[in-house]
Design a protein around this motif. Structure first.
Motif, PDB file in Angstrom:
ATOM      1  N   LEU A 302       0.829  -1.204   0.000  1.00 60.04           N
ATOM      2  CA  LEU A 302       0.000   0.000   0.000  1.00 60.04           C
ATOM      3  C   LEU A 302       0.869   1.262   0.000  1.00 60.04           C
ATOM      4  CD1 LEU A 302      -2.759  -1.065   2.560  1.00 60.04           C
ATOM      5  CD2 LEU A 302      -2.913  -1.033   0.067  1.00 60.04           C
ATOM      6  N   PHE A 303       1.948   1.243   0.777  1.00 60.92           N
ATOM      7  CA  PHE A 303       2.832   2.403   0.852  1.00 60.92           C
ATOM      8  C   PHE A 303       3.504   2.652  -0.496  1.00 60.92           C
ATOM      9  CE2 PHE A 303       6.803   4.615   1.837  1.00 60.92           C
ATOM     10  CZ  PHE A 303       6.357   5.609   2.690  1.00 60.92           C
ATOM     11  N   HIS A 304       3.842   1.571  -1.194  1.00 61.00           N
ATOM     12  CA  HIS A 304       4.509   1.705  -2.491  1.00 61.00           C
ATOM     13  C   HIS A 304       3.623   2.465  -3.472  1.00 61.00           C
ATOM     14  CE1 HIS A 304       7.276   0.581  -5.723  1.00 61.00           C
ATOM     15  NE2 HIS A 304       6.197   0.328  -6.447  1.00 61.00           N
ATOM     16  N   GLN A 305       2.339   2.088  -3.539  1.00 64.51           N
ATOM     17  CA  GLN A 305       1.437   2.783  -4.452  1.00 64.51           C
ATOM     18  C   GLN A 305       1.233   4.232  -4.019  1.00 64.51           C
ATOM     19  OE1 GLN A 305       0.243   2.069  -7.306  1.00 64.51           O
ATOM     20  NE2 GLN A 305      -1.133   3.825  -7.522  1.00 64.51           N
ATOM     21  N   MET A 306       1.125   4.463  -2.718  1.00 64.35           N
ATOM     22  CA  MET A 306       0.922   5.815  -2.209  1.00 64.35           C
ATOM     23  C   MET A 306       2.112   6.710  -2.546  1.00 64.35           C
ATOM     24  SD  MET A 306       0.142   6.975   1.735  1.00 64.35           S
ATOM     25  CE  MET A 306      -1.273   5.884   1.830  1.00 64.35           C
ATOM     26  N   GLN A 307       3.323   6.191  -2.364  1.00 64.67           N
ATOM     27  CA  GLN A 307       4.509   7.008  -2.630  1.00 64.67           C
ATOM     28  C   GLN A 307       4.635   7.331  -4.114  1.00 64.67           C
ATOM     29  OE1 GLN A 307       7.779   4.626  -1.200  1.00 64.67           O
ATOM     30  NE2 GLN A 307       7.957   3.433  -3.062  1.00 64.67           N
ATOM     31  N   LEU A 308       4.240   6.414  -4.986  1.00 65.78           N
ATOM     32  CA  LEU A 308       4.293   6.678  -6.418  1.00 65.78           C
ATOM     33  C   LEU A 308       3.342   7.807  -6.804  1.00 65.78           C
ATOM     34  CD1 LEU A 308       4.420   3.099  -8.017  1.00 65.78           C
ATOM     35  CD2 LEU A 308       6.294   4.714  -7.743  1.00 65.78           C
ATOM     36  N   MET A 309       2.137   7.771  -6.278  1.00 66.16           N
ATOM     37  CA  MET A 309       1.146   8.773  -6.632  1.00 66.16           C
ATOM     38  C   MET A 309       1.542  10.154  -6.108  1.00 66.16           C
ATOM     39  SD  MET A 309      -2.280   6.491  -5.904  1.00 66.16           S
ATOM     40  CE  MET A 309      -3.427   7.788  -6.365  1.00 66.16           C
ATOM     41  N   VAL A 310       1.972  10.217  -4.848  1.00 60.93           N
ATOM     42  CA  VAL A 310       2.323  11.501  -4.235  1.00 60.93           C
ATOM     43  C   VAL A 310       3.577  12.080  -4.887  1.00 60.93           C
ATOM     44  CG1 VAL A 310       3.077  12.624  -2.103  1.00 60.93           C
ATOM     45  CG2 VAL A 310       1.193  10.980  -2.054  1.00 60.93           C
ATOM     46  N   CYS A 311       4.598  11.249  -5.086  1.00 63.34           N
ATOM     47  CA  CYS A 311       5.858  11.749  -5.644  1.00 63.34           C
ATOM     48  C   CYS A 311       5.724  12.130  -7.108  1.00 63.34           C
ATOM     49  CB  CYS A 311       6.962  10.707  -5.459  1.00 63.34           C
ATOM     50  SG  CYS A 311       7.483  10.515  -3.730  1.00 63.34           S
ATOM     51  N   ALA A 312       4.813  11.508  -7.835  1.00 61.91           N
ATOM     52  CA  ALA A 312       4.572  11.909  -9.220  1.00 61.91           C
ATOM     53  C   ALA A 312       4.044  13.344  -9.260  1.00 61.91           C
ATOM     54  CB  ALA A 312       3.585  10.957  -9.879  1.00 61.91           C
ATOM     55  N   VAL A 313       3.135  13.671  -8.356  1.00 61.81           N
ATOM     56  CA  VAL A 313       2.596  15.035  -8.290  1.00 61.81           C
ATOM     57  C   VAL A 313       3.696  16.026  -7.905  1.00 61.81           C
ATOM     58  CG1 VAL A 313       0.973  16.545  -7.096  1.00 61.81           C
ATOM     59  CG2 VAL A 313       0.268  14.238  -7.758  1.00 61.81           C
ATOM     60  N   LEU A 314       4.513  15.655  -6.903  1.00 64.32           N
ATOM     61  CA  LEU A 314       5.592  16.540  -6.463  1.00 64.32           C
ATOM     62  C   LEU A 314       6.614  16.768  -7.569  1.00 64.32           C
ATOM     63  CD1 LEU A 314       6.330  15.326  -2.814  1.00 64.32           C
ATOM     64  CD2 LEU A 314       5.212  17.449  -3.517  1.00 64.32           C
ATOM     65  N   ALA A 315       6.987  15.704  -8.274  1.00 62.37           N
ATOM     66  CA  ALA A 315       7.997  15.829  -9.327  1.00 62.37           C
ATOM     67  C   ALA A 315       7.530  16.783 -10.421  1.00 62.37           C
ATOM     68  CB  ALA A 315       8.313  14.450  -9.909  1.00 62.37           C
ATOM     69  N   LYS A 316       6.280  16.679 -10.832  1.00 58.98           N
ATOM     70  CA  LYS A 316       5.764  17.568 -11.878  1.00 58.98           C
ATOM     71  C   LYS A 316       5.709  19.010 -11.382  1.00 58.98           C
ATOM     72  CE  LYS A 316       3.024  13.979 -14.162  1.00 58.98           C
ATOM     73  NZ  LYS A 316       1.655  13.515 -14.498  1.00 58.98           N
ATOM     74  N   ARG A 317       5.322  19.192 -10.121  1.00 55.37           N
ATOM     75  CA  ARG A 317       5.254  20.548  -9.569  1.00 55.37           C
ATOM     76  C   ARG A 317       6.632  21.180  -9.510  1.00 55.37           C
ATOM     77  NH1 ARG A 317       2.257  21.048  -3.947  1.00 55.37           N
ATOM     78  NH2 ARG A 317       0.562  20.369  -5.327  1.00 55.37           N
ATOM     79  N   TRP A 318       7.631  20.414  -9.047  1.00 63.10           N
ATOM     80  CA  TRP A 318       8.992  20.945  -8.955  1.00 63.10           C
ATOM     81  C   TRP A 318       9.581  21.206 -10.342  1.00 63.10           C
ATOM     82  CZ3 TRP A 318      11.055  17.282  -4.563  1.00 63.10           C
ATOM     83  CH2 TRP A 318      10.439  17.652  -3.356  1.00 63.10           C
ATOM     84  N   ALA A 319       9.191  20.388 -11.323  1.00 66.26           N
ATOM     85  CA  ALA A 319       9.666  20.622 -12.689  1.00 66.26           C
ATOM     86  C   ALA A 319       9.133  21.953 -13.219  1.00 66.26           C
ATOM     87  CB  ALA A 319       9.222  19.472 -13.596  1.00 66.26           C
ATOM     88  N   ARG A 320       7.858  22.244 -12.944  1.00 62.63           N
ATOM     89  CA  ARG A 320       7.282  23.520 -13.379  1.00 62.63           C
ATOM     90  C   ARG A 320       7.969  24.689 -12.691  1.00 62.63           C
ATOM     91  NH1 ARG A 320       2.337  20.548 -13.067  1.00 62.63           N
ATOM     92  NH2 ARG A 320       1.939  21.397 -10.989  1.00 62.63           N
ATOM     93  N   ARG A 321       8.296  24.537 -11.415  1.00 59.05           N
ATOM     94  CA  ARG A 321       8.997  25.598 -10.691  1.00 59.05           C
ATOM     95  C   ARG A 321      10.379  25.836 -11.285  1.00 59.05           C
ATOM     96  NH1 ARG A 321       7.793  24.197  -4.298  1.00 59.05           N
ATOM     97  NH2 ARG A 321       5.531  24.661  -4.322  1.00 59.05           N
ATOM     98  N   ALA A 322      11.077  24.741 -11.624  1.00 62.91           N
ATOM     99  CA  ALA A 322      12.414  24.881 -12.215  1.00 62.91           C
ATOM    100  C   ALA A 322      12.339  25.591 -13.563  1.00 62.91           C
ATOM    101  CB  ALA A 322      13.062  23.505 -12.368  1.00 62.91           C
ATOM    102  N   GLU A 323      11.322  25.269 -14.360  1.00 57.10           N
ATOM    103  CA  GLU A 323      11.157  25.931 -15.650  1.00 57.10           C
ATOM    104  C   GLU A 323      10.814  27.408 -15.469  1.00 57.10           C
ATOM    105  OE1 GLU A 323       8.166  23.659 -17.521  1.00 57.10           O
ATOM    106  OE2 GLU A 323       9.454  21.921 -17.924  1.00 57.10           O
ATOM    107  N   ALA A 324       9.965  27.694 -14.477  1.00 57.14           N
ATOM    108  CA  ALA A 324       9.589  29.091 -14.226  1.00 57.14           C
ATOM    109  C   ALA A 324      10.777  29.900 -13.731  1.00 57.14           C
ATOM    110  CB  ALA A 324       8.457  29.147 -13.202  1.00 57.14           C
TER     111      ALA A 324
END
Length: 346
Positions: A302-324
């Motif tokens: 259960l933790f594995h699936q949770m970490q994938l979903m949460v970290c996918a959102v974080l990675a995309k958000r941080w990528a947008r910040r880096a581009e900005a």
């Protein structure tokens, strides 16, 4: 003919879906009697093969090259094998309110397994982090886990009634560490073959883990341990794991900033230090816990699936910040070009 693809609209990782399907198969058609002995023997061989392939793939030269980032790797190891276990011990306060003693043991075991490699690298890359350091950090964590996970399990789970013993710890050394070392020794001769057939061997990896899951959950169904997990307890486990993941994401982000790491390294520390490896944890649980492995790996799945979903959102958000953050430096140059062109024409 068109190649069949996993539907993108389904929010569950396809491999997690395969794992859940394997659990369902074990619940409906568990291995019994002679079939259980065959499945158990095949599972043992699959685990040995899995760690042999890990040894073949791991480049010793890359691991040595990564030693120059010792502060980063030390921080990831501290998060994985110090901070996580401490939080796991602290979660004993959730028993019996959110967790049963058995589920808490599984949650504590989850806190002892090494960090993941593939997803840490993928999310670090998306978030514009230090990918080379993520590769080395995941490799070091996996190597350290071969020794630290069974030792920590013997120390922290020995009195939990989980069936852990000195023989189980010795078994994990023989079944996991010995094949891994053999793979390292033979890497010079078969490493190229493994690299060329990476996709096929990846299917072997995942198939081996599915077999381990089927065997462990089949034994759990036959012994009736799944009657201990009610929907309310499952919801409590999910809440406890959400708190655990949030605490580790916050701790690694704050700690890496306080330690003065640059942004790219902080991204690596957050993603490598807050994750747990399903691929390493499942085989270890099957060796350490035997018949009770099914219930023990439920928190990890259960933790594995949770970490994938949460970290996918974080990675995309941080990528947008880096581009900005990079955009303002390029914008003046882009705005200046039309004026320069007009001046040139004049």
């Amino acid at each position: 003919m068109r190649r069949l693809r996993y539907p993108s609209w389904i929010p569950v990782d396809p491999y997690i879906a395969a794992l859940l399907g394997t659990v369902l198969l074990a619940a409906l058609l568990p291995a019994r009697g002679a079939g259980a002995h065959v499945a158990g023997g095949a599972s043992t061989g699959a685990v040995g093969l899995l760690f042999f392939l890990y040894g073949v793939r791991l480049s010793t030269r890359e691991a040595m090259d990564g030693l120059r980032h010792w502060r980063l790797h030390g921080t990831v190891l501290a998060a994985t094998f110090v901070a996580f276990p401490l939080l796991g011990l602290a979660s004993a306060g959730l028993v019996p309110y959110l967790l049963t003693p058995e589920l808490h043991t599984g949650l504590l075991f989850l806190c002892l397994v090494p960090s993941t490699i593939q997803s840490s690298i993928a999310f670090t890359s998306v978030a514009r982090g230090n990918v080379a350091a993520a590769i080395c950090a995941g490799s070091f964590s996996s190597l350290a886990g071969l020794a630290l996970t069974p030792l920590l399990a013997a120390l922290l789970l020995g009195g939990s009634g989980a069936g852990l013993s000195a023989d189980a710890v010795l078994g994990i050394v023989l079944q996991l560490l010995v094949p891994f070392v053999a793979g390292q020794l033979l890497r010079h001769w078969i490493g190229g073959f493994a690299t060329r057939h990476k996709k096929v061997l990846g299917l072997v990896d995942r198939g081996s883990i599915l077999l381990v899951v089927y065997t462990a959950f089949s034994e759990g169904v036959v012994r009736g341990i799944w009657h201990q997990v009610t929907p309310s307890r499952l919801l409590g486990l999910l809440l406890a794991e959400a708190l655990l993941l949030a605490a580790m994401l916050g701790l690694t982000a704050y700690g890496s900033r306080r330690l003065g790491f640059p942004r790219a390294d902080r991204v690596t520390i957050v993603f490598a230090g807050s994750k747990k490896s399903l691929a390493a944890g499942l085989p270890m649980a099957s060796v350490l816990f035997g018949a009770q492995a099914g219930l023990m790996v439920l928190p990890l799945m259960l933790f594995h699936q949770m970490q994938l979903m949460v970290c996918a959102v974080l990675a995309k958000r941080w990528a947008r910040r880096a581009e900005a953050a990079a955009a303002p430096t390029a914008a003046p140059d882009a705005a200046a070009r039309p004026r320069e062109a007009v001046a040139g024409r004049r």
